[in-house]
Design a protein around this motif. Structure first.
Motif, PDB file in Angstrom:
ATOM      1  N   THR A  53       0.840  -1.200   0.000  1.00 35.37           N
ATOM      2  CA  THR A  53       0.000   0.000   0.000  1.00 35.37           C
ATOM      3  C   THR A  53       0.874   1.249   0.000  1.00 35.37           C
ATOM      4  O   THR A  53       0.636   2.190  -0.775  1.00 35.37           O
ATOM      5  CB  THR A  53      -0.936   0.000   1.223  1.00 35.37           C
ATOM      6  N   CYS A  54       1.874   1.269   0.845  1.00 35.09           N
ATOM      7  CA  CYS A  54       2.784   2.417   0.924  1.00 35.09           C
ATOM      8  C   CYS A  54       3.443   2.666  -0.435  1.00 35.09           C
ATOM      9  O   CYS A  54       3.428   3.794  -0.939  1.00 35.09           O
ATOM     10  CB  CYS A  54       3.842   2.163   1.993  1.00 35.09           C
ATOM     11  N   ALA A  55       4.004   1.630  -1.029  1.00 33.98           N
ATOM     12  CA  ALA A  55       4.692   1.792  -2.317  1.00 33.98           C
ATOM     13  C   ALA A  55       3.730   2.256  -3.408  1.00 33.98           C
ATOM     14  O   ALA A  55       4.054   3.155  -4.199  1.00 33.98           O
ATOM     15  CB  ALA A  55       5.350   0.477  -2.721  1.00 33.98           C
ATOM     16  N   THR A  56       2.555   1.677  -3.444  1.00 33.51           N
ATOM     17  CA  THR A  56       1.573   2.047  -4.462  1.00 33.51           C
ATOM     18  C   THR A  56       1.150   3.495  -4.303  1.00 33.51           C
ATOM     19  O   THR A  56       1.097   4.251  -5.287  1.00 33.51           O
ATOM     20  CB  THR A  56       0.334   1.127  -4.371  1.00 33.51           C
ATOM     21  N   LEU A  57       0.861   3.924  -3.082  1.00 36.38           N
ATOM     22  CA  LEU A  57       0.452   5.308  -2.846  1.00 36.38           C
ATOM     23  C   LEU A  57       1.567   6.289  -3.202  1.00 36.38           C
ATOM     24  O   LEU A  57       1.309   7.349  -3.782  1.00 36.38           O
ATOM     25  CB  LEU A  57       0.003   5.501  -1.402  1.00 36.38           C
ATOM     26  N   LEU A  58       2.798   5.936  -2.870  1.00 35.38           N
ATOM     27  CA  LEU A  58       3.920   6.813  -3.220  1.00 35.38           C
ATOM     28  C   LEU A  58       4.057   6.945  -4.732  1.00 35.38           C
ATOM     29  O   LEU A  58       4.249   8.044  -5.255  1.00 35.38           O
ATOM     30  CB  LEU A  58       5.223   6.280  -2.616  1.00 35.38           C
ATOM     31  N   MET A  59       3.930   5.824  -5.437  1.00 32.94           N
ATOM     32  CA  MET A  59       4.037   5.859  -6.896  1.00 32.94           C
ATOM     33  C   MET A  59       2.890   6.664  -7.498  1.00 32.94           C
ATOM     34  O   MET A  59       3.097   7.451  -8.420  1.00 32.94           O
ATOM     35  CB  MET A  59       4.057   4.443  -7.469  1.00 32.94           C
ATOM     36  N   LEU A  60       1.680   6.488  -6.961  1.00 34.36           N
ATOM     37  CA  LEU A  60       0.529   7.238  -7.470  1.00 34.36           C
ATOM     38  C   LEU A  60       0.679   8.737  -7.233  1.00 34.36           C
ATOM     39  O   LEU A  60       0.153   9.542  -7.985  1.00 34.36           O
ATOM     40  CB  LEU A  60      -0.766   6.736  -6.828  1.00 34.36           C
ATOM     41  N   ARG A  61       1.400   9.100  -6.179  1.00 30.08           N
ATOM     42  CA  ARG A  61       1.615  10.519  -5.867  1.00 30.08           C
ATOM     43  C   ARG A  61       2.786  11.096  -6.652  1.00 30.08           C
ATOM     44  O   ARG A  61       3.156  12.246  -6.472  1.00 30.08           O
ATOM     45  CB  ARG A  61       1.863  10.710  -4.367  1.00 30.08           C
ATOM     46  N   GLY A  62       3.382  10.294  -7.507  1.00 29.58           N
ATOM     47  CA  GLY A  62       4.457  10.791  -8.352  1.00 29.58           C
ATOM     48  C   GLY A  62       5.829  10.817  -7.705  1.00 29.58           C
ATOM     49  O   GLY A  62       6.734  11.489  -8.192  1.00 29.58           O
ATOM     50  N   VAL A  63       5.991  10.077  -6.600  1.00 27.62           N
ATOM     51  CA  VAL A  63       7.312  10.012  -5.975  1.00 27.62           C
ATOM     52  C   VAL A  63       8.259   9.298  -6.934  1.00 27.62           C
ATOM     53  O   VAL A  63       7.905   8.292  -7.551  1.00 27.62           O
ATOM     54  CB  VAL A  63       7.235   9.280  -4.611  1.00 27.62           C
ATOM     55  N   PRO A  65      10.507   6.900  -8.608  1.00 29.46           N
ATOM     56  CA  PRO A  65      10.608   5.463  -8.344  1.00 29.46           C
ATOM     57  C   PRO A  65      11.900   5.027  -7.667  1.00 29.46           C
ATOM     58  O   PRO A  65      11.909   4.067  -6.897  1.00 29.46           O
ATOM     59  CB  PRO A  65      10.475   4.828  -9.729  1.00 29.46           C
ATOM     60  N   LYS A  66      12.999   5.727  -7.912  1.00 26.05           N
ATOM     61  CA  LYS A  66      14.265   5.364  -7.270  1.00 26.05           C
ATOM     62  C   LYS A  66      14.172   5.516  -5.753  1.00 26.05           C
ATOM     63  O   LYS A  66      14.735   4.713  -5.007  1.00 26.05           O
ATOM     64  CB  LYS A  66      15.397   6.228  -7.833  1.00 26.05           C
ATOM     65  N   PHE A  67      13.434   6.540  -5.289  1.00 22.62           N
ATOM     66  CA  PHE A  67      13.246   6.704  -3.846  1.00 22.62           C
ATOM     67  C   PHE A  67      12.400   5.568  -3.280  1.00 22.62           C
ATOM     68  O   PHE A  67      12.661   5.062  -2.190  1.00 22.62           O
ATOM     69  CB  PHE A  67      12.596   8.051  -3.522  1.00 22.62           C
ATOM     70  N   VAL A  68      11.371   5.168  -4.019  1.00 24.40           N
ATOM     71  CA  VAL A  68      10.527   4.052  -3.584  1.00 24.40           C
ATOM     72  C   VAL A  68      11.359   2.777  -3.529  1.00 24.40           C
ATOM     73  O   VAL A  68      11.261   1.993  -2.587  1.00 24.40           O
ATOM     74  CB  VAL A  68       9.297   3.889  -4.507  1.00 24.40           C
ATOM     75  N   GLN A  69      12.218   2.572  -4.524  1.00 24.97           N
ATOM     76  CA  GLN A  69      13.095   1.404  -4.543  1.00 24.97           C
ATOM     77  C   GLN A  69      13.951   1.354  -3.281  1.00 24.97           C
ATOM     78  O   GLN A  69      14.055   0.326  -2.618  1.00 24.97           O
ATOM     79  CB  GLN A  69      14.004   1.432  -5.766  1.00 24.97           C
ATOM     80  N   LYS A  70      14.564   2.479  -2.944  1.00 29.45           N
ATOM     81  CA  LYS A  70      15.439   2.529  -1.770  1.00 29.45           C
ATOM     82  C   LYS A  70      14.655   2.281  -0.482  1.00 29.45           C
ATOM     83  O   LYS A  70      15.123   1.571   0.407  1.00 29.45           O
ATOM     84  CB  LYS A  70      16.165   3.881  -1.696  1.00 29.45           C
ATOM     85  N   LEU A  71      13.470   2.862  -0.392  1.00 26.63           N
ATOM     86  CA  LEU A  71      12.637   2.672   0.796  1.00 26.63           C
ATOM     87  C   LEU A  71      12.285   1.199   0.991  1.00 26.63           C
ATOM     88  O   LEU A  71      12.328   0.672   2.100  1.00 26.63           O
ATOM     89  CB  LEU A  71      11.351   3.502   0.677  1.00 26.63           C
ATOM     90  N   LEU A  72      11.956   0.524  -0.109  1.00 30.49           N
ATOM     91  CA  LEU A  72      11.563  -0.879  -0.029  1.00 30.49           C
ATOM     92  C   LEU A  72      12.757  -1.825   0.088  1.00 30.49           C
ATOM     93  O   LEU A  72      12.587  -2.994   0.439  1.00 30.49           O
ATOM     94  CB  LEU A  72      10.740  -1.260  -1.265  1.00 30.49           C
ATOM     95  N   GLY A  73      13.925  -1.330  -0.238  1.00 33.58           N
ATOM     96  CA  GLY A  73      15.107  -2.177  -0.179  1.00 33.58           C
ATOM     97  C   GLY A  73      15.249  -3.108  -1.372  1.00 33.58           C
ATOM     98  O   GLY A  73      15.943  -4.112  -1.299  1.00 33.58           O
ATOM     99  N   HIS A  74      14.590  -2.758  -2.484  1.00 35.55           N
ATOM    100  CA  HIS A  74      14.731  -3.571  -3.690  1.00 35.55           C
ATOM    101  C   HIS A  74      16.145  -3.427  -4.252  1.00 35.55           C
ATOM    102  O   HIS A  74      16.720  -2.345  -4.229  1.00 35.55           O
ATOM    103  CB  HIS A  74      13.723  -3.139  -4.752  1.00 35.55           C
ATOM    104  N   ALA A  75      16.677  -4.509  -4.786  1.00 37.34           N
ATOM    105  CA  ALA A  75      18.030  -4.505  -5.339  1.00 37.34           C
ATOM    106  C   ALA A  75      18.129  -3.647  -6.595  1.00 37.34           C
ATOM    107  O   ALA A  75      19.164  -3.023  -6.840  1.00 37.34           O
ATOM    108  CB  ALA A  75      18.481  -5.935  -5.637  1.00 37.34           C
ATOM    109  N   THR A  76      17.057  -3.617  -7.380  1.00 34.80           N
ATOM    110  CA  THR A  76      17.095  -2.870  -8.637  1.00 34.80           C
ATOM    111  C   THR A  76      15.811  -2.070  -8.813  1.00 34.80           C
ATOM    112  O   THR A  76      14.766  -2.415  -8.272  1.00 34.80           O
ATOM    113  CB  THR A  76      17.231  -3.807  -9.855  1.00 34.80           C
ATOM    114  N   ILE A  77      15.912  -1.017  -9.615  1.00 37.75           N
ATOM    115  CA  ILE A  77      14.729  -0.220  -9.942  1.00 37.75           C
ATOM    116  C   ILE A  77      13.767  -1.054 -10.775  1.00 37.75           C
ATOM    117  O   ILE A  77      12.545  -0.881 -10.692  1.00 37.75           O
ATOM    118  CB  ILE A  77      15.127   1.095 -10.661  1.00 37.75           C
ATOM    119  N   ALA A  78      14.307  -1.987 -11.558  1.00 33.51           N
ATOM    120  CA  ALA A  78      13.455  -2.852 -12.384  1.00 33.51           C
ATOM    121  C   ALA A  78      12.499  -3.654 -11.510  1.00 33.51           C
ATOM    122  O   ALA A  78      11.324  -3.820 -11.854  1.00 33.51           O
ATOM    123  CB  ALA A  78      14.302  -3.787 -13.239  1.00 33.51           C
TER     124      ALA A  78
END
Length: 118
Positions: A53-63, A65-78
């Motif tokens: 939910t957090c990631a989806t809302l951030l993406m919908l708000r135009g954050v 994506p690289k910041f969302v990646q870092k927040l989630l701890g994903h290895a890659t932006i892909a």
């Protein structure tokens, strides 16, 4: 904390039991989280769903994506974009709106813009 004296064990954690030890994840989900959902009148959901939910809302708000990646701890932006971009139906509209002025400007200065084949 002061009442417990030596029994409280500070470990630098944000959420702890009354004695400072880590919260058991199943206790958190079954007792605290489930009770909070019920009190708020929300349907049952997994604790992990909050992450989505957090990631989806951030993406919908135009954050970005690289910041969302870092927040989630994903290895890659892909990984982030593959997981969450399907939630963003407005991305196509945003792309069109971003490109439209470029095409209008190209027409204005006399550039030939390819017309759709029909």
């Amino acid at each position: 904390m002061e009442i417990l004296g030596d029994r409280y064990q500070y470990q630098g954690l944000v959420f702890t039991t009354d004695t400072g030890s880590p919260i058991n994840p199943s206790d958190l989900r079954r007792r605290s989280f489930a009770l909070l959902l019920k009190r708020a009148g929300l349907p049952h959901m997994r604790f992990h769903d909050l992450r989505h939910t957090c990631a989806t809302l951030l993406m919908l708000r135009g954050v970005y994506p690289k910041f969302v990646q870092k927040l989630l701890g994903h290895a890659t932006i892909a990984m982030t974009l593959d997981t969450y971009s399907h939630f963003l139906p407005s991305m196509g509209d945003q792309t069109v709106r971003a490109m439209e002025p470029l095409f209008l400007e190209a027409n204005y200065v006399g550039c030939k813009v390819a017309q759709p084949q029909g």
